[in-house]
Design an enzyme around this catalytic site. Structure first.
Site, mmCIF file in Angstrom:
data_model
loop_
_atom_site.group_PDB
_atom_site.id
_atom_site.type_symbol
_atom_site.label_atom_id
_atom_site.label_comp_id
_atom_site.label_asym_id
_atom_site.label_seq_id
_atom_site.Cartn_x
_atom_site.Cartn_y
_atom_site.Cartn_z
ATOM 1 N N ASN A 53 1.396 -1.082 0.151
ATOM 2 C CA ASN A 53 -0.048 -0.086 0.159
ATOM 3 C C ASN A 53 0.390 0.784 -0.130
ATOM 4 O OD1 ASN A 53 -2.265 1.075 0.350
ATOM 5 N ND2 ASN A 53 -2.139 1.813 2.478
ATOM 6 N N HIS B 138 0.580 5.002 1.636
ATOM 7 C CA HIS B 138 -0.146 6.022 2.278
ATOM 8 C C HIS B 138 0.480 7.608 2.166
ATOM 9 C CE1 HIS B 138 -2.796 7.030 5.384
ATOM 10 N NE2 HIS B 138 -1.952 7.814 6.330
ATOM 11 N N SER C 152 4.900 6.780 2.883
ATOM 12 C CA SER C 152 5.496 5.431 2.617
ATOM 13 C C SER C 152 4.971 4.452 1.772
ATOM 14 C CB SER C 152 5.309 4.959 4.053
ATOM 15 O OG SER C 152 5.302 6.829 5.104
ATOM 16 N N ASP D 201 -2.815 0.426 8.172
ATOM 17 C CA ASP D 201 -1.707 1.415 7.268
ATOM 18 C C ASP D 201 -0.884 1.684 8.273
ATOM 19 O OD1 ASP D 201 -2.603 3.024 5.464
ATOM 20 O OD2 ASP D 201 -4.180 4.324 6.927
HETATM 21 C C1 GRF Z 1 -2.670 9.160 -2.943
HETATM 22 O O1 GRF Z 1 -2.909 9.940 -2.599
HETATM 23 C C2 GRF Z 1 -2.350 7.582 -2.215
HETATM 24 O O2 GRF Z 1 -1.608 8.040 -0.956
HETATM 25 C C3 GRF Z 1 -3.692 7.171 -1.107
HETATM 26 O O3 GRF Z 1 -5.181 7.489 -1.904
HETATM 27 C C4 GRF Z 1 -4.380 8.400 -2.940
HETATM 28 C C5 GRF Z 1 -4.708 7.353 -4.499
HETATM 29 O O4 GRF Z 1 -4.563 8.302 -5.723
HETATM 30 N N1 GRF Z 1 -3.756 5.772 -0.220
HETATM 31 P P1 GRF Z 1 -4.444 8.192 -6.781
HETATM 32 O O5 GRF Z 1 -5.960 7.323 -7.155
HETATM 33 O O6 GRF Z 1 -3.297 7.286 -7.014
HETATM 34 O O7 GRF Z 1 -4.252 9.010 -8.069
#
Ligand code: GRF
Length: 216
Positions: free
Chosen positions: A107, A109, A136, A145
């Protein structure tokens, strides 16, 4: 060739960064399926434009989170993925799903975890008055997370920042560290010992991104 399944819920800019890394030959892999829990997720269109199978699975058809996850786990298993990438997937995964793909889910975050876990991490950083936040890439464990961290980028907060401007600044780094982490994992360079992750051969000790980027 290594195979990736990507789970999304929205815009898909991280998905696009990963697709670009594959198409430019930096990551030697394919994405065989993009799954979304939201019908109107822009990322589904991005996948289709790039010839990737894209599927919306409607949570409304399932009585429970577990039921939904059993269904998508079956779809994912058929793809025989080496890695499951959560790219803005805004649904908490059931313990059963995480157990089924233990160590194979990553993931991204938008904070320096363990700071600001959960939703609206960028707003949390602003509200707190942090002067440095970031993003991260981590393995997914049952704690939200909170899994072992592979790479982090530190990003400054400016006095005039809004949630949007800070999110945008962090996003530029997300698009670099996520493909890099995926590349390292698929190359077999990532070792996990408890909470610690070591990327074999990577250069540690640099700021703002640790370990240093090699390809992005
Ligand atoms: C990103 O900020 C990511 O860190 C978070 O959700 C957002 C997703 O953006 N988990 P995208 O759909 O990849 O543009």
């Amino acid at each position: 060739m290594k195979n990736i399944v990507v789970l999304i819920s929205g815009r898909g800019s991280n998905l696009k960064a990963i697709i670009d890394a594959i198409e430019s030959g930096k990551i030697n892999a394919k994405i065989s399926l993009v799954l979304s829990n939201k019908k109107d997720a822009k990322g589904l269109e991005i996948a289709k434009i790039h010839g990737i199978k894209a599927k919306f699975v409607d949570p409304a058809f399932f009585a429970s989170r577990k039921g939904y996850d059993i269904y998508i786990a079956e779809l994912i298993r058929k793809e025989e993925p080496d890695l499951i990438v959560l790219a803005g997937y805004m649904r908490i995964l059931s313990d059963e799903f995480i157990e089924a793909f233990e160590g194979k889910i990553v993931n991204i975050h938008p904070s320096l975890v363990p700071a600001f876990q959960g939703k609206k991490a960028q707003k949390q950083a602003l509200d707190f008055g942090s002067l440095i936040t970031g993003c991260s890439v981590h393995f997914v464990t049952k704690e939200l997370d909170n899994g072992p961290v592979i790479i982090q980028a530190a990003v400054p907060v400016m006095p005039e920042d809004t949630e949007e401007s800070l999110s945008e600044r962090i996003l530029q780094y997300e698009h670099r560290i996520y493909p890099q982490a995926i590349k390292w994992i698929l190359e077999g360079r990532v070792y996990v010992e408890g909470r610690k992750v070591i990327v074999k051969g990577a250069k540690y000790g640099s700021i703002p991104i640790n370990p240093s980027l090699e390809d992005f």
